[in-house]
Structures are given as C-alpha cells and as structure tokens.
Design a protein around this motif. Sequence first.
Motif, PDB file in Angstrom:
ATOM      1  N   VAL A 157     -38.097  -7.317 -17.256  1.00 38.85           N
ATOM      2  CA  VAL A 157     -38.980  -6.891 -18.351  1.00 38.85           C
ATOM      3  C   VAL A 157     -38.193  -6.919 -19.659  1.00 38.85           C
ATOM      4  O   VAL A 157     -38.670  -7.431 -20.684  1.00 38.85           O
ATOM      5  CB  VAL A 157     -39.574  -5.485 -18.082  1.00 38.85           C
ATOM      6  N   TRP A 158     -36.984  -6.387 -19.632  1.00 39.70           N
ATOM      7  CA  TRP A 158     -36.107  -6.386 -20.805  1.00 39.70           C
ATOM      8  C   TRP A 158     -35.842  -7.814 -21.280  1.00 39.70           C
ATOM      9  O   TRP A 158     -35.933  -8.115 -22.475  1.00 39.70           O
ATOM     10  CB  TRP A 158     -34.826  -5.659 -20.436  1.00 39.70           C
ATOM     11  N   ALA A 159     -35.519  -8.709 -20.354  1.00 37.83           N
ATOM     12  CA  ALA A 159     -35.264 -10.109 -20.716  1.00 37.83           C
ATOM     13  C   ALA A 159     -36.499 -10.733 -21.373  1.00 37.83           C
ATOM     14  O   ALA A 159     -36.383 -11.458 -22.374  1.00 37.83           O
ATOM     15  CB  ALA A 159     -34.849 -10.913 -19.487  1.00 37.83           C
ATOM     16  N   GLY A 160     -37.662 -10.448 -20.838  1.00 37.37           N
ATOM     17  CA  GLY A 160     -38.891 -10.974 -21.420  1.00 37.37           C
ATOM     18  C   GLY A 160     -39.130 -10.464 -22.828  1.00 37.37           C
ATOM     19  O   GLY A 160     -39.569 -11.218 -23.710  1.00 37.37           O
ATOM     20  N   MET A 161     -38.817  -9.210 -23.049  1.00 42.18           N
ATOM     21  CA  MET A 161     -38.980  -8.637 -24.398  1.00 42.18           C
ATOM     22  C   MET A 161     -38.027  -9.303 -25.382  1.00 42.18           C
ATOM     23  O   MET A 161     -38.421  -9.621 -26.514  1.00 42.18           O
ATOM     24  CB  MET A 161     -38.761  -7.127 -24.355  1.00 42.18           C
ATOM     25  N   VAL A 162     -36.790  -9.510 -24.979  1.00 44.37           N
ATOM     26  CA  VAL A 162     -35.810 -10.167 -25.854  1.00 44.37           C
ATOM     27  C   VAL A 162     -36.258 -11.592 -26.173  1.00 44.37           C
ATOM     28  O   VAL A 162     -36.214 -12.022 -27.333  1.00 44.37           O
ATOM     29  CB  VAL A 162     -34.393 -10.150 -25.222  1.00 44.37           C
ATOM     30  N   LEU A 163     -36.713 -12.315 -25.154  1.00 42.97           N
ATOM     31  CA  LEU A 163     -37.200 -13.675 -25.391  1.00 42.97           C
ATOM     32  C   LEU A 163     -38.376 -13.682 -26.358  1.00 42.97           C
ATOM     33  O   LEU A 163     -38.414 -14.478 -27.302  1.00 42.97           O
ATOM     34  CB  LEU A 163     -37.637 -14.316 -24.066  1.00 42.97           C
ATOM     35  N   ALA A 164     -39.334 -12.802 -26.121  1.00 43.69           N
ATOM     36  CA  ALA A 164     -40.550 -12.789 -26.927  1.00 43.69           C
ATOM     37  C   ALA A 164     -40.292 -12.387 -28.376  1.00 43.69           C
ATOM     38  O   ALA A 164     -40.829 -12.999 -29.298  1.00 43.69           O
ATOM     39  CB  ALA A 164     -41.586 -11.855 -26.297  1.00 43.69           C
ATOM     40  N   ALA A 203     -37.171   0.387 -26.916  1.00 42.86           N
ATOM     41  CA  ALA A 203     -37.558  -0.045 -25.571  1.00 42.86           C
ATOM     42  C   ALA A 203     -36.337  -0.525 -24.787  1.00 42.86           C
ATOM     43  O   ALA A 203     -36.189  -0.208 -23.595  1.00 42.86           O
ATOM     44  CB  ALA A 203     -38.607  -1.144 -25.651  1.00 42.86           C
ATOM     45  N   GLU A 204     -35.440  -1.254 -25.447  1.00 47.90           N
ATOM     46  CA  GLU A 204     -34.221  -1.727 -24.783  1.00 47.90           C
ATOM     47  C   GLU A 204     -33.362  -0.559 -24.323  1.00 47.90           C
ATOM     48  O   GLU A 204     -32.803  -0.586 -23.223  1.00 47.90           O
ATOM     49  CB  GLU A 204     -33.395  -2.595 -25.734  1.00 47.90           C
ATOM     50  N   THR A 205     -33.252   0.447 -25.153  1.00 46.84           N
ATOM     51  CA  THR A 205     -32.455   1.624 -24.794  1.00 46.84           C
ATOM     52  C   THR A 205     -33.046   2.306 -23.565  1.00 46.84           C
ATOM     53  O   THR A 205     -32.310   2.667 -22.635  1.00 46.84           O
ATOM     54  CB  THR A 205     -32.367   2.595 -25.984  1.00 46.84           C
ATOM     55  N   ALA A 206     -34.358   2.453 -23.547  1.00 47.65           N
ATOM     56  CA  ALA A 206     -35.017   3.071 -22.385  1.00 47.65           C
ATOM     57  C   ALA A 206     -34.816   2.224 -21.130  1.00 47.65           C
ATOM     58  O   ALA A 206     -34.497   2.758 -20.055  1.00 47.65           O
ATOM     59  CB  ALA A 206     -36.505   3.259 -22.671  1.00 47.65           C
ATOM     60  N   ALA A 225     -19.856  -6.841  -8.808  1.00 47.31           N
ATOM     61  CA  ALA A 225     -20.445  -7.768  -9.785  1.00 47.31           C
ATOM     62  C   ALA A 225     -21.600  -7.111 -10.524  1.00 47.31           C
ATOM     63  O   ALA A 225     -21.752  -7.286 -11.737  1.00 47.31           O
ATOM     64  CB  ALA A 225     -20.916  -9.036  -9.094  1.00 47.31           C
ATOM     65  N   THR A 226     -22.396  -6.340  -9.828  1.00 46.96           N
ATOM     66  CA  THR A 226     -23.532  -5.654 -10.451  1.00 46.96           C
ATOM     67  C   THR A 226     -23.046  -4.610 -11.443  1.00 46.96           C
ATOM     68  O   THR A 226     -23.604  -4.473 -12.537  1.00 46.96           O
ATOM     69  CB  THR A 226     -24.422  -5.011  -9.368  1.00 46.96           C
ATOM     70  N   VAL A 227     -22.009  -3.899 -11.079  1.00 50.98           N
ATOM     71  CA  VAL A 227     -21.449  -2.874 -11.966  1.00 50.98           C
ATOM     72  C   VAL A 227     -20.891  -3.528 -13.232  1.00 50.98           C
ATOM     73  O   VAL A 227     -21.132  -3.053 -14.342  1.00 50.98           O
ATOM     74  CB  VAL A 227     -20.355  -2.051 -11.246  1.00 50.98           C
ATOM     75  N   VAL A 228     -20.171  -4.622 -13.074  1.00 51.47           N
ATOM     76  CA  VAL A 228     -19.567  -5.305 -14.222  1.00 51.47           C
ATOM     77  C   VAL A 228     -20.648  -5.842 -15.158  1.00 51.47           C
ATOM     78  O   VAL A 228     -20.574  -5.649 -16.377  1.00 51.47           O
ATOM     79  CB  VAL A 228     -18.624  -6.435 -13.759  1.00 51.47           C
ATOM     80  N   LEU A 229     -21.657  -6.493 -14.603  1.00 49.39           N
ATOM     81  CA  LEU A 229     -22.740  -7.029 -15.438  1.00 49.39           C
ATOM     82  C   LEU A 229     -23.487  -5.906 -16.159  1.00 49.39           C
ATOM     83  O   LEU A 229     -23.820  -6.027 -17.342  1.00 49.39           O
ATOM     84  CB  LEU A 229     -23.711  -7.851 -14.590  1.00 49.39           C
ATOM     85  N   THR A 230     -23.741  -4.824 -15.461  1.00 44.92           N
ATOM     86  CA  THR A 230     -24.439  -3.681 -16.068  1.00 44.92           C
ATOM     87  C   THR A 230     -23.605  -3.080 -17.192  1.00 44.92           C
ATOM     88  O   THR A 230     -24.128  -2.781 -18.277  1.00 44.92           O
ATOM     89  CB  THR A 230     -24.770  -2.615 -15.003  1.00 44.92           C
ATOM     90  N   ALA A 231     -22.316  -2.923 -16.953  1.00 44.23           N
ATOM     91  CA  ALA A 231     -21.429  -2.361 -17.979  1.00 44.23           C
ATOM     92  C   ALA A 231     -21.346  -3.283 -19.196  1.00 44.23           C
ATOM     93  O   ALA A 231     -21.420  -2.815 -20.339  1.00 44.23           O
ATOM     94  CB  ALA A 231     -20.040  -2.117 -17.397  1.00 44.23           C
ATOM     95  N   CYS A 232     -21.222  -4.578 -18.966  1.00 44.46           N
ATOM     96  CA  CYS A 232     -21.161  -5.540 -20.081  1.00 44.46           C
ATOM     97  C   CYS A 232     -22.442  -5.490 -20.899  1.00 44.46           C
ATOM     98  O   CYS A 232     -22.405  -5.513 -22.134  1.00 44.46           O
ATOM     99  CB  CYS A 232     -20.929  -6.953 -19.559  1.00 44.46           C
ATOM    100  N   LEU A 233     -23.564  -5.398 -20.227  1.00 40.35           N
ATOM    101  CA  LEU A 233     -24.851  -5.325 -20.901  1.00 40.35           C
ATOM    102  C   LEU A 233     -24.964  -4.055 -21.737  1.00 40.35           C
ATOM    103  O   LEU A 233     -25.404  -4.090 -22.897  1.00 40.35           O
ATOM    104  CB  LEU A 233     -25.954  -5.373 -19.849  1.00 40.35           C
ATOM    105  N   ALA A 234     -24.537  -2.940 -21.184  1.00 39.23           N
ATOM    106  CA  ALA A 234     -24.594  -1.669 -21.910  1.00 39.23           C
ATOM    107  C   ALA A 234     -23.684  -1.700 -23.140  1.00 39.23           C
ATOM    108  O   ALA A 234     -24.071  -1.232 -24.218  1.00 39.23           O
ATOM    109  CB  ALA A 234     -24.208  -0.519 -20.982  1.00 39.23           C
ATOM    110  N   VAL A 235     -22.501  -2.260 -22.987  1.00 38.82           N
ATOM    111  CA  VAL A 235     -21.570  -2.355 -24.120  1.00 38.82           C
ATOM    112  C   VAL A 235     -22.131  -3.269 -25.198  1.00 38.82           C
ATOM    113  O   VAL A 235     -22.091  -2.940 -26.390  1.00 38.82           O
ATOM    114  CB  VAL A 235     -20.178  -2.830 -23.649  1.00 38.82           C
ATOM    115  N   LEU A 236     -22.673  -4.408 -24.796  1.00 39.97           N
ATOM    116  CA  LEU A 236     -23.237  -5.332 -25.764  1.00 39.97           C
ATOM    117  C   LEU A 236     -24.382  -4.679 -26.538  1.00 39.97           C
ATOM    118  O   LEU A 236     -24.448  -4.795 -27.765  1.00 39.97           O
ATOM    119  CB  LEU A 236     -23.732  -6.595 -25.048  1.00 39.97           C
ATOM    120  N   LEU A 237     -25.265  -3.981 -25.850  1.00 35.82           N
ATOM    121  CA  LEU A 237     -26.363  -3.290 -26.529  1.00 35.82           C
ATOM    122  C   LEU A 237     -25.819  -2.231 -27.485  1.00 35.82           C
ATOM    123  O   LEU A 237     -26.303  -2.100 -28.616  1.00 35.82           O
ATOM    124  CB  LEU A 237     -27.324  -2.660 -25.518  1.00 35.82           C
TER     125      LEU A 237
END
Length: 142
Positions: free
Chosen positions: A15-22, A56-59, A76-88
């Motif tokens: 859902v988040w990815a779709g919002m960013v794309l849109a 919405a992204e924060t939520a 891998a899931t933890v690393v991707l999640t952490a990278c995403l949180a830091v980037l945001l």
Amino acid sequence: MDQTASAIAAAATFVWAGMVLAISFLEAPLKFRAPGVTIPVGLGIGRIVFRALNLAETALAVVVVVAVAAGSPPAATVVLTACLAVLLAVQLGVVRPRLNRRSDRVLAGEDLPRSHGHLVYIVLEAAKLALLVALGVTLLAA
C-alpha cells in the motif's frame, strides 16, 4: 517469520509503495502540466499533498515496523525495514524541512533558481520505492 505478521507487513508495504508511486511519480510531476497551474499554486498543492502522504507513510511505517518486530523476522527483513525507516526519517527530518523553507521563499515572491533539493528528494523516493518492493517481496517469500 510469523505468517500473520508477514501478511500485515507485506500489505502495508505494498500500500505504501502504491502511494509513493501515485503521488511522487504521477501526481507531483503532472500537476505542473495542468492548464493554469503556476509554480506557486503547484507548490501550495504539493505541500498539502506531501504533508498528507508523509503522515500516511509514517503510519504505514509504524505498522510495518511493529509487524516485523512481532514476527520473528529473518535478518534480511530486519535490514530492509531498518533501511526504510532511516530513509523515511531522513526525508522527513532533513530534506522536507529544507524544501519547505525554499517553497516558503518562492510563495513569498522570491525568484529562485531550480532546486537541487527536489532532485535529492526524487532520488530518495526512488530508493524508498526500491526498498519497499524488496521488503514486500521478502515478506511474501517468508
């Protein structure tokens, strides 16, 4: 990873990815091509739209982080999640305030050259989208 937590995190991620794309890759560039939309009007609209998107992204980020933390995830899931949180966090805490200060100046009538800050934001949006897709696929495979 726990199946329920993985499903919740994957759904929120896509859902988040779709919002960013849109918003970032469709609405934002197109609004300036609409007849009668001046730079100040486009900036005013963009500020409102991106404020809503960022909320919405924060939520969604909170949902993803909580679901991943609750689901005994692989590394891998933890690393991707952490990278995403830091980037945001970088986008919201560093880049967006600079863009807001610049748009304040433009809206006040200053004639400024094109913004390099917007290019940084676009690069971060593309990186965020790549991370979201990678995380979503990783969650679905879990």
